[in-house]
Design an enzyme around this catalytic site. Structure first.
Site, PDB file in Angstrom:
ATOM      1  N   SER A 127       0.832  -1.212   0.000  1.00  0.00           N
ATOM      2  CA  SER A 127       0.000   0.000   0.000  1.00  0.00           C
ATOM      3  C   SER A 127       0.863   1.258   0.000  1.00  0.00           C
ATOM      4  O   SER A 127       0.569   2.237  -0.705  1.00  0.00           O
ATOM      5  CB  SER A 127      -0.951   0.002   1.192  1.00  0.00           C
ATOM      6  OG  SER A 127      -0.262  -0.269   2.389  1.00  0.00           O
ATOM      7  N   HIS A 153      -2.746  -8.619   2.147  1.00  0.00           N
ATOM      8  CA  HIS A 153      -2.130  -7.437   2.778  1.00  0.00           C
ATOM      9  C   HIS A 153      -2.965  -7.056   3.998  1.00  0.00           C
ATOM     10  O   HIS A 153      -2.913  -7.724   5.015  1.00  0.00           O
ATOM     11  CB  HIS A 153      -2.029  -6.340   1.723  1.00  0.00           C
ATOM     12  CG  HIS A 153      -1.177  -5.170   2.085  1.00  0.00           C
ATOM     13  ND1 HIS A 153      -0.291  -5.188   3.121  1.00  0.00           N
ATOM     14  CD2 HIS A 153      -1.066  -3.921   1.534  1.00  0.00           C
ATOM     15  CE1 HIS A 153       0.322  -4.015   3.204  1.00  0.00           C
ATOM     16  NE2 HIS A 153      -0.133  -3.230   2.249  1.00  0.00           N
ATOM     17  N   HIS A 164       6.472 -13.926   8.509  1.00  0.00           N
ATOM     18  CA  HIS A 164       6.628 -12.551   8.062  1.00  0.00           C
ATOM     19  C   HIS A 164       7.564 -12.521   6.865  1.00  0.00           C
ATOM     20  O   HIS A 164       8.485 -13.333   6.779  1.00  0.00           O
ATOM     21  CB  HIS A 164       7.203 -11.682   9.195  1.00  0.00           C
ATOM     22  CG  HIS A 164       7.012 -10.221   8.976  1.00  0.00           C
ATOM     23  ND1 HIS A 164       7.885  -9.475   8.210  1.00  0.00           N
ATOM     24  CD2 HIS A 164       6.051  -9.373   9.394  1.00  0.00           C
ATOM     25  CE1 HIS A 164       7.458  -8.223   8.187  1.00  0.00           C
ATOM     26  NE2 HIS A 164       6.338  -8.129   8.894  1.00  0.00           N
ATOM     27  N   ARG A 174       5.164  -6.035  17.495  1.00  0.00           N
ATOM     28  CA  ARG A 174       3.786  -5.573  17.611  1.00  0.00           C
ATOM     29  C   ARG A 174       2.883  -6.683  18.159  1.00  0.00           C
ATOM     30  O   ARG A 174       1.898  -6.414  18.839  1.00  0.00           O
ATOM     31  CB  ARG A 174       3.284  -5.082  16.241  1.00  0.00           C
ATOM     32  CG  ARG A 174       4.119  -3.939  15.694  1.00  0.00           C
ATOM     33  CD  ARG A 174       3.803  -3.653  14.247  1.00  0.00           C
ATOM     34  NE  ARG A 174       4.045  -4.805  13.392  1.00  0.00           N
ATOM     35  CZ  ARG A 174       3.719  -4.872  12.106  1.00  0.00           C
ATOM     36  NH1 ARG A 174       3.135  -3.841  11.524  1.00  0.00           N
ATOM     37  NH2 ARG A 174       3.976  -5.946  11.386  1.00  0.00           N
ATOM     38  N   ASP A 179      -0.841  -9.626  13.127  1.00  0.00           N
ATOM     39  CA  ASP A 179      -2.240  -9.992  12.931  1.00  0.00           C
ATOM     40  C   ASP A 179      -2.680 -11.155  13.817  1.00  0.00           C
ATOM     41  O   ASP A 179      -3.864 -11.478  13.876  1.00  0.00           O
ATOM     42  CB  ASP A 179      -2.476 -10.341  11.460  1.00  0.00           C
ATOM     43  CG  ASP A 179      -2.259  -9.129  10.576  1.00  0.00           C
ATOM     44  OD1 ASP A 179      -2.731  -8.040  10.941  1.00  0.00           O
ATOM     45  OD2 ASP A 179      -1.603  -9.259   9.533  1.00  0.00           O
TER      46      ASP A 179
HETATM   47  N1  AMX Z   1       1.619 -21.335   7.578  1.00  0.00           N
HETATM   48  C1  AMX Z   1       1.799 -22.188   6.548  1.00  0.00           C
HETATM   49  N2  AMX Z   1       2.768 -22.044   5.622  1.00  0.00           N
HETATM   50  C2  AMX Z   1       3.607 -20.998   5.765  1.00  0.00           C
HETATM   51  C3  AMX Z   1       3.500 -20.101   6.829  1.00  0.00           C
HETATM   52  C4  AMX Z   1       2.451 -20.279   7.756  1.00  0.00           C
HETATM   53  N3  AMX Z   1       2.239 -19.462   8.767  1.00  0.00           N
HETATM   54  N4  AMX Z   1       4.477 -19.166   6.702  1.00  0.00           N
HETATM   55  C5  AMX Z   1       5.166 -19.473   5.603  1.00  0.00           C
HETATM   56  N5  AMX Z   1       4.636 -20.580   5.030  1.00  0.00           N
HETATM   57  C6  AMX Z   1       5.054 -21.222   3.770  1.00  0.00           C
HETATM   58  C7  AMX Z   1       4.782 -20.260   2.606  1.00  0.00           C
HETATM   59  O1  AMX Z   1       3.432 -20.363   2.164  1.00  0.00           O
HETATM   60  C8  AMX Z   1       5.777 -20.731   1.575  1.00  0.00           C
HETATM   61  O2  AMX Z   1       5.249 -21.904   0.983  1.00  0.00           O
HETATM   62  P1  AMX Z   1       5.532 -22.250  -0.584  1.00  0.00           P
HETATM   63  O3  AMX Z   1       7.017 -22.316  -0.713  1.00  0.00           O
HETATM   64  O4  AMX Z   1       4.830 -23.565  -0.770  1.00  0.00           O
HETATM   65  O5  AMX Z   1       4.934 -21.121  -1.366  1.00  0.00           O
HETATM   66  C9  AMX Z   1       6.969 -21.118   2.434  1.00  0.00           C
HETATM   67  O6  AMX Z   1       6.451 -21.376   3.761  1.00  0.00           O
HETATM   68  C10 AMX Z   1       8.042 -20.061   2.516  1.00  0.00           C
HETATM   69  O7  AMX Z   1       7.457 -18.831   2.923  1.00  0.00           O
HETATM   70  P2  AMX Z   1       8.297 -17.733   3.725  1.00  0.00           P
HETATM   71  O8  AMX Z   1       9.508 -17.392   2.941  1.00  0.00           O
HETATM   72  O9  AMX Z   1       8.493 -18.214   5.122  1.00  0.00           O
HETATM   73  O10 AMX Z   1       7.295 -16.514   3.824  1.00  0.00           O
HETATM   74  P3  AMX Z   1       6.862 -15.443   2.698  1.00  0.00           P
HETATM   75  O11 AMX Z   1       7.742 -14.272   2.770  1.00  0.00           O
HETATM   76  O12 AMX Z   1       6.657 -16.086   1.372  1.00  0.00           O
HETATM   77  O13 AMX Z   1       5.392 -15.058   3.222  1.00  0.00           O
HETATM   78  C11 AMX Z   1       3.753 -14.587   4.893  1.00  0.00           C
HETATM   79  C12 AMX Z   1       5.193 -14.361   4.421  1.00  0.00           C
HETATM   80  C13 AMX Z   1       3.421 -13.652   6.037  1.00  0.00           C
HETATM   81  C14 AMX Z   1       2.760 -14.278   3.719  1.00  0.00           C
HETATM   82  C15 AMX Z   1       3.612 -16.050   5.339  1.00  0.00           C
HETATM   83  O14 AMX Z   1       4.433 -16.278   6.471  1.00  0.00           O
HETATM   84  C16 AMX Z   1       2.196 -16.466   5.648  1.00  0.00           C
HETATM   85  O15 AMX Z   1       1.453 -16.832   4.742  1.00  0.00           O
HETATM   86  N6  AMX Z   1       1.771 -16.412   6.955  1.00  0.00           N
HETATM   87  C17 AMX Z   1       0.447 -16.766   7.354  1.00  0.00           C
HETATM   88  C18 AMX Z   1      -0.553 -15.710   6.949  1.00  0.00           C
HETATM   89  C19 AMX Z   1      -0.454 -14.481   7.834  1.00  0.00           C
HETATM   90  O16 AMX Z   1      -0.409 -14.558   9.052  1.00  0.00           O
HETATM   91  N7  AMX Z   1      -0.429 -13.307   7.205  1.00  0.00           N
HETATM   92  C20 AMX Z   1      -0.259 -12.063   7.941  1.00  0.00           C
HETATM   93  C21 AMX Z   1       0.985 -11.351   7.530  1.00  0.00           C
HETATM   94  C22 AMX Z   1       1.337 -10.309   8.549  1.00  0.00           C
HETATM   95  C23 AMX Z   1       1.875  -9.099   7.922  1.00  0.00           C
HETATM   96  O17 AMX Z   1       2.912  -9.130   7.280  1.00  0.00           O
HETATM   97  N8  AMX Z   1       1.144  -8.001   8.043  1.00  0.00           N
END
Ligand code: AMX
Length: 405
Positions: A202, A232, A278, A287, A333
């Site tokens: 954003s 996001h 993250h 946070r 979150d």
């Molecule tokens: N649950 C399940 N799988 C997860 C995971 C979780 N909490 N965190 C990471 N993974 C998986 C990813 O989906 C990815 O899988 P893939 O290789 O099959 O695509 C793999 O692990 C590697 O991911 P990463 O390098 O650890 O994270 P990223 O930078 O790609 O993504 C994030 C970061 C936040 C999107 C991811 O950790 C996630 O999906 N978390 C759960 C959702 C969530 O809580 N979102 C809120 C984000 C908070 C914020 O930033 N505001």
């Protein structure tokens, strides 16, 4: 840089970095905040956890002026915000014409744009103050009109920034104790969501749109459209649903073994464990800790909050055992939605709007820097990254680079 001197090489870019959402590609400077993988989130060099319980106005002053305000500066700054907080009736009236079926983020984007129809003045600094001053008023009006709670409530001049917001919400049926709790929560929630570095979606979108000299309101509407996505800003709503699902499956007798089994099941069926992980941080999001401490004070016995705490203990070792997951820790979150629910804001559709209400501050401050201060006041040029012409892109394997665009 002296004429003839070579500029420092920041990174080597390879073809396989195309179509990765600009991950890690440096584009500029952020003067307001930094996200450091091993340390956490800092506002102008201050750890966010150390200032999370300060007055939101003090932290806004820090982000805009890069100094912590003296008592006198704080009072002056609050006065400035109050002097600009009135939202014209014609803008408030536009809300009444919107379909109530529309998601609150769509209302929020509309409202910011409508504010620009009367507030745009060609001066980003003035527009920044105007928008920050008015955003609690228009957000509270969205809650009231869309939820059918009644007419918008006019702001007061004797209340603080978030105290005024909760007053203007006028949540039906909220008693004095719950109002006090919601106010305390909103003060902390607001501060911890103000800013998150320069490259989050954003913020980047807002600055990109402003680079074409769109006004603050147009740029912010675009930024908020970016925030609306489930990957996001909408993650806080998804996380609450995840916590509620865990409570429903494990039952009232929240215990570590049952939760451990549930998480392992989810991972085995390739489901996301919401509230953990993250893109940048490799330590627990500060946070998340701040919000859990706030929950401990405001709603320690709430069933969702008890689950939030248990998940924070049980999940990290399980995720850490999976080598592909870079960060196993709770993120912001993990707790925010459960706290909002416990403190009286019971419709999760509005949670992204509350995130936006806060994030407007950091984005506006960053737009002011890029438009008015960067490059000795000249401002950054219009955003124009490079794309290679390739008729099928990578839809059928690796693309040939056939030209420039
Ligand atoms: N649950 C399940 N799988 C997860 C995971 C979780 N909490 N965190 C990471 N993974 C998986 C990813 O989906 C990815 O899988 P893939 O290789 O099959 O695509 C793999 O692990 C590697 O991911 P990463 O390098 O650890 O994270 P990223 O930078 O790609 O993504 C994030 C970061 C936040 C999107 C991811 O950790 C996630 O999906 N978390 C759960 C959702 C969530 O809580 N979102 C809120 C984000 C908070 C914020 O930033 N505001």
């Amino acid at each position: 840089m002296k004429e003839g001197a070579k500029s420092a090489v920041l990174m080597e870019l390879t073809k396989d970095q195309l179509e990765t959402g600009l991950r890690g590609v440096p584009v500029g400077y952020c003067t307001t905040s930094s996200v450091e993988a091993q340390k956490g989130l800092f506002y102008v060099g201050r750890p966010v956890e150390e200032i999370a319980n300060s007055d939101p106005e003090q932290v806004i002053h820090l982000l805009l002026h890069k100094t912590w305000p003296t008592a006198e500066q704080s009072a002056e700054f609050s006065k400035l915000l109050k002097a600009n907080q009135g939202v014209p009736r014609e803008v408030l009236d536009t809300l009444k014409a919107l379909p109530r079926t529309g998601h609150p983020m769509k209302w929020f984007i509309h409202a910011i744009n409508a504010l620009g129809m009367v507030g745009a003045c060609g001066d980003y600094r003035r527009e920044c103050i105007d928008l920050i001053a008015k955003i609690p008023v228009i957000t509270a009006a969205i809650f009231r009109v869309r939820s059918g709670w009644g007419e918008p409530i006019a702001p007061r001049t004797d209340l603080g920034y978030m105290e005024n917001f909760v007053y203007m919400l006028g949540v039906p049926g909220l008693d004095a104790d719950k109002t006090r709790k919601l106010t305390k929560l909103m003060r902390v929630f607001d501060v911890v969501h103000f800013d998150h570095g320069g490259g989050n979606l954003s913020t980047f979108v807002g600055k990109a749109v402003a680079s074409g000299k769109a006004d603050m309101y147009e740029s912010m509407s675009a930024a908020m459209a970016g925030l609306a996505g489930p990957l996001h800003g909408k993650a806080n709503q998804e996380c609450l649903e995840f916590v509620q699902e865990c409570v429903a499956k494990v039952g009232e007798n929240v215990n570590a073994d049952a939760v451990r089994g549930l998480i392992q099941q989810k991972l085995a069926s390739k489901e996301v464990v919401y509230g953990f992980g993250h893109a940048v941080l490799r330590v627990e999001d500060p946070r998340a800790k701040v919000l859990r401490a706030t929950g401990e004070e405001l709603c320690p016995t709430d069933i969702n909050f008890r689950m939030v705490k248990l998940l924070a203990e049980v999940v990290p070792p399980i995720l850490a055992a999976n080598p592909k997951i870079s960060d196993p820790h709770p993120n912001v979150d993990s707790a925010s939605g459960s706290l909002l629910m416990a403190c009286g804001l019971t419709d999760p559709d509005y949670y992204t709007v509350l995130f936006g209400l806060s994030r407007v501050v950091g984005i506006a401050a960053q737009i002011v820097y890029e438009r008015c201060e960067a490059r000795q006041g000249k401002g950054t040029p219009i955003v124009r990254p490079k794309y290679f012409f390739s008729p099928l892109g990578t839809s059928q394997g690796e693309a040939e680079i056939a030209g420039t665009g």
